[in-house]
Design an enzyme around this catalytic site. Structure first.
Site, short mmCIF file in Angstrom:
data_model
loop_
_atom_site.label_atom_id
_atom_site.label_comp_id
_atom_site.label_asym_id
_atom_site.label_seq_id
_atom_site.Cartn_x
_atom_site.Cartn_y
_atom_site.Cartn_z
N ASP A 227 -1.68 -0.90 6.05
CA ASP A 227 -1.83 -0.20 7.33
C ASP A 227 -3.29 -0.02 7.73
OD1 ASP A 227 -2.27 3.26 6.84
OD2 ASP A 227 -2.33 1.78 5.24
N ASP B 38 0.87 -1.17 0.00
CA ASP B 38 0.00 0.00 0.00
C ASP B 38 0.91 1.23 0.00
OD1 ASP B 38 -2.45 1.56 0.47
OD2 ASP B 38 -1.63 1.85 2.48
N ASP C 54 -0.17 5.13 0.98
CA ASP C 54 -0.42 6.08 2.07
C ASP C 54 -0.46 5.38 3.42
OD1 ASP C 54 -1.49 8.76 0.56
OD2 ASP C 54 -2.11 6.95 -0.50
#
Length: 223
Positions: free
Chosen positions: A169, A7, A9
């Site tokens: 995250d 991922d 961001d």
């Protein structure tokens, strides 16, 4: 080829400062001041533009989905114009990416950031060439947590989608990996890091220095 898909961001980079600045530009255009702050709202920033607009409008007592949709294009324009003023790559991330490539893994990015913005950011940060593929929110007709963007990233890397690990995250990343039936590693150093253990990923990551060995263990177990 076995692959490792990141991922963006909140996983590879802390982009919250520039995202919040773009949202605040929208609130100023509405006649309000800066409504969101990095200290309290970084986690929301990493969930995307509409989440930030929704939070700010809620605080203002002006929540209206039509306003969210109206100002979202303005937010994207503001963000594109100042995409790397505050963004930083997390410590050790690129060293881990380089090491994984040396070990023979294909390394790519699967993000819910629009593809053009993700390409622009990674290029601006000088790290785009470290990744063999990048799939964004609008690359395919579906986005995470649908597993297809993850599968497509692995395929573009020349890999087997069943032999990949997703580094993320958020619950979105956890659900994507679960749907794809592959392991997930969730980082604990982002704004929502304390909540990652409750999502029960296959592994938690506190330090990027630990990632190569972790990936080797997880993909070996999953093969």
């Amino acid at each position: 080829m076995r692959t490792v898909v990141f991922d963006l961001d909140g996983t590879l980079a802390d982009t919250s400062g520039d995202l919040l600045a773009a949202a605040n530009a929208c609130f100023r255009a509405m006649g309000e001041g800066d409504v969101l702050e990095v200290e309290t709202d970084a986690g929301t920033a990493l969930r995307g533009g509409k989440a930030m607009l929704t939070l700010g409008l809620t605080r203002l007592g002006r929540l209206d989905q039509a306003l969210v949709e109206k100002y979202y294009p303005m937010l994207l324009e503001a963000y594109s114009g100042a995409i790397d003023h505050h963004t930083v790559i997390y410590p050790g991330a690129m060293d881990a990416v380089e090491r994984l490539a040396q070990l023979g893994y294909g390394v790519g990015i699967c993000t819910n950031k629009p593809e053009a913005l993700a390409e622009k950011l990674m290029t601006s940060l000088g790290v785009r060439n470290a990744f063999g593929a990048l799939v964004g929110a609008d690359t395919l007709p579906v986005r995470k947590p649908d597993p297809e963007p993850l599968f497509e990233t692995a395929r573009r890397l020349g890999g087997d989608p069943a032999k990949t690990v997703l580094i993320g995250d958020s619950v979105t990343d956890r659900d994507t990996a679960r749907s794809a039936k592959v392991p997930s590693v969730l980082v604990t150093f982002g704004p929502s890091g304390e909540d990652m253990a409750a999502l029960e990923p296959e592994a938690l990551l506190k330090d990027y220095a630990d990632l190569p060995a972790l990936v080797q263990d997880l993909i070996g177990r999953n093969s």
